[in-house]
Design a protein around this motif. Structure first.
Motif, short mmCIF file in Angstrom:
data_model
loop_
_atom_site.label_atom_id
_atom_site.label_comp_id
_atom_site.label_asym_id
_atom_site.label_seq_id
_atom_site.Cartn_x
_atom_site.Cartn_y
_atom_site.Cartn_z
N UNK A 143 -6.74 22.03 5.76
CA UNK A 143 -5.37 23.33 5.67
C UNK A 143 -4.42 22.63 6.24
N UNK A 144 -3.63 23.45 7.04
CA UNK A 144 -2.46 22.81 7.47
C UNK A 144 -3.04 22.47 9.05
N UNK A 145 -3.65 22.37 9.33
CA UNK A 145 -4.06 21.39 10.80
C UNK A 145 -3.90 19.83 10.66
N UNK A 146 -2.98 19.46 9.75
CA UNK A 146 -2.72 18.10 10.06
C UNK A 146 -2.36 17.54 8.49
N UNK A 147 -1.19 16.46 8.92
CA UNK A 147 -0.30 15.90 8.74
C UNK A 147 -1.30 14.65 7.47
N UNK A 148 -1.36 14.47 5.56
CA UNK A 148 -1.78 14.24 4.88
C UNK A 148 -0.87 13.33 4.35
N UNK A 149 -1.95 11.41 4.57
CA UNK A 149 -0.30 10.91 3.64
C UNK A 149 -1.38 9.88 3.44
N UNK A 150 -1.06 9.48 1.91
CA UNK A 150 -2.22 8.22 1.25
C UNK A 150 -0.99 7.08 1.72
N UNK A 151 -2.11 6.13 1.61
CA UNK A 151 -2.16 5.09 1.94
C UNK A 151 -1.03 4.23 0.72
N UNK A 152 -1.16 4.40 -0.53
CA UNK A 152 -0.37 3.66 -0.93
C UNK A 152 0.28 4.60 -2.10
N UNK A 153 1.39 4.43 -2.79
CA UNK A 153 2.24 5.60 -3.37
C UNK A 153 1.45 6.12 -4.70
N UNK A 154 1.62 7.23 -5.49
CA UNK A 154 0.84 7.73 -6.65
C UNK A 154 0.45 6.36 -7.91
N UNK A 155 -0.44 7.20 -8.44
CA UNK A 155 0.20 5.61 -10.53
C UNK A 155 -0.45 4.86 -9.55
N UNK A 156 -1.42 3.92 -8.75
CA UNK A 156 -1.40 2.40 -8.62
C UNK A 156 -2.90 2.46 -9.33
N UNK A 165 -8.39 -0.83 -9.25
CA UNK A 165 -9.15 -2.38 -9.84
C UNK A 165 -8.38 -3.55 -9.80
N UNK A 166 -6.87 -3.31 -9.91
CA UNK A 166 -6.29 -5.06 -9.13
C UNK A 166 -5.13 -4.43 -8.15
N UNK A 167 -4.98 -3.30 -7.36
CA UNK A 167 -3.95 -3.64 -6.59
C UNK A 167 -3.99 -3.85 -5.56
N UNK A 168 -2.62 -5.19 -5.31
CA UNK A 168 -3.18 -5.72 -4.22
C UNK A 168 -2.28 -5.59 -2.77
N UNK A 169 -2.58 -5.38 -1.79
CA UNK A 169 -1.71 -4.90 -0.90
C UNK A 169 -0.04 -4.88 -0.85
N UNK A 170 0.81 -3.89 -0.19
CA UNK A 170 2.27 -4.02 0.03
C UNK A 170 3.15 -3.89 1.22
N UNK A 171 3.65 -4.81 1.54
CA UNK A 171 4.21 -4.10 3.06
C UNK A 171 4.42 -2.59 3.39
N UNK A 172 4.49 -1.82 2.01
CA UNK A 172 4.48 -0.48 2.94
C UNK A 172 3.50 0.40 3.64
N UNK A 173 2.16 -0.51 2.57
CA UNK A 173 0.64 0.14 3.00
C UNK A 173 0.80 -0.42 4.50
N UNK A 232 -7.74 -3.88 8.29
CA UNK A 232 -8.51 -5.33 9.18
C UNK A 232 -6.50 -6.13 9.57
N UNK A 233 -5.39 -5.71 8.56
CA UNK A 233 -4.44 -6.24 8.89
C UNK A 233 -3.84 -6.19 9.96
N UNK A 234 -4.01 -4.47 10.64
CA UNK A 234 -3.05 -4.22 11.06
C UNK A 234 -3.58 -4.31 12.74
N UNK A 235 -4.21 -4.26 12.39
CA UNK A 235 -5.43 -4.94 14.18
C UNK A 235 -4.57 -3.70 15.17
N UNK A 236 -6.21 -2.67 14.48
CA UNK A 236 -4.70 -1.32 15.26
C UNK A 236 -6.54 -0.73 16.30
#
Length: 306
Positions: A48-61, A64-72, A98-102
């Motif tokens: 509900x409103x207890x958390x913010x939801x943030x998509x990793x990638x912009x809509x419309x991707x 099947x063939x998406x490659x990671x981008x710097x904004x991700x 994995x690349x974020x190393x968090x």
């Protein structure tokens, strides 16, 4: 006058305390990331409103063939938690994580409690599983419960609400299935044979006792070669397949060829991974898929009777 000033100062102090309290509450909200469209609907329904939801990638991707981008990577840095499919449909996200190393990032694997089907296709590797659990009803319900339970461990203060929201959301899908079953009634679909262009619909079809006789794509998101397509056409002809399900939002260029060569009846399913992020997307498009499936099953039963 002194009393008025004192009263005003007290009111200001109370207001300041309330503001600080509100700001503190707002700051405590977690940011939960998601990798695919359906998980946006799931997480929003649970929190509900207890958390913010943030998509990793912009809509419309296209997953099947998406490659990671710097904004991700930038978005990932804003997340406290991320909910992943984790079984083959969002491998791009796993690379970003994995690349974020968090070490502090909490990863919720939504499919960890779901009984998985094997992947189908002429070029599928050994041990591969069907990652499209979001297309099924029971699998969707299980994932929502898993997400709610995992978030309850992370945020025990809101655990009861998360679980209540998950139950209410799951109820919608149980009612959808019940209504579809009632619509089918005593319809005899024992002889129904189907093929799919994409290894995506097995979780939904199995709930209605429908087996997939052939998958056109040789592997996940890979179009068939001319020889593979011809082999499938021959299989459809020999097996007496009634129905071919294909993806609503994808350019299945070979579908027309199959239809002309075999006369198979075409029906379109939504994959639920296209378009804008929308909290209602899964329930709307799941219901549309169910209506399509009922129509296809009625067609197959009528064809068998003829």
């Amino acid at each position: 006058m002194k009393k008025l000033i004192k009263s005003s100062l007290s009111a200001l102090a109370v207001l300041a305390a309330m503001t600080a309290s509100f700001n503190s509450f707002a700051a405590e909200k977690k940011t939960i990331g998601i990798t695919l469209q359906p998980y946006y609907s799931y997480v929003k329904a649970v929190v509900g409103d207890k958390a913010e939801i943030l998509p990793l990638v912009d809509a419309g991707f296209n997953p099947h063939n998406y490659l990671p981008q710097p904004n991700d990577l930038k978005r990932l840095k804003q997340m406290d938690i991320i909910v992943v499919n984790g079984i083959g449909h969002d491998d791009f996200a796993l690379k970003v994580i994995q690349a974020a190393n968090r070490d502090d990032l909490i990863v919720i694997e939504a499919n960890k409690d779901v009984p998985l089907l094997p992947a189908m296709g002429q070029s599928v590797g050994t041990g591969a599983v069907n990652p499209h659990t979001f297309v099924g009803l029971s699998t969707t319900i299980q994932k929502v419960y898993t997400i709610a339970n995992e978030l309850a461990k992370i945020d025990p203060e809101n655990a009861a609400e998360y679980r209540k929201n998950a139950r209410n959301y799951a109820k919608q899908f149980r009612l959808m299935k019940r209504d579809a079953m009632l619509t089918l009634g005593d319809l005899d679909t024992a002889g129904m044979k189907v093929a799919t262009t994409h290894n995506a619909y097995g979780y939904l079809l199995q709930e209605f006792g429908v087996d997939v006789a052939a998958v056109i794509e040789p592997a996940h998101g890979v179009e068939p070669s001319a020889s593979q397509l011809q082999e499938t056409i021959e299989k459809i002809k020999q097996s007496g397949i009634d129905v071919l399900f294909y993806e609503l939002n994808m350019p299945n260029r070979y579908v027309d060829t199959i239809e002309k060569a075999t006369g198979v009846q075409l029906y379109r399913f939504s994959h639920m991974t296209h378009g804008q992020y929308d909290p209602k997307k899964v329930e709307i498009e799941m219901n549309e898929n169910l209506m399509t499936l009922v129509e296809a099953m009625k067609f197959a039963a009528k064809k068998d009777q003829a």
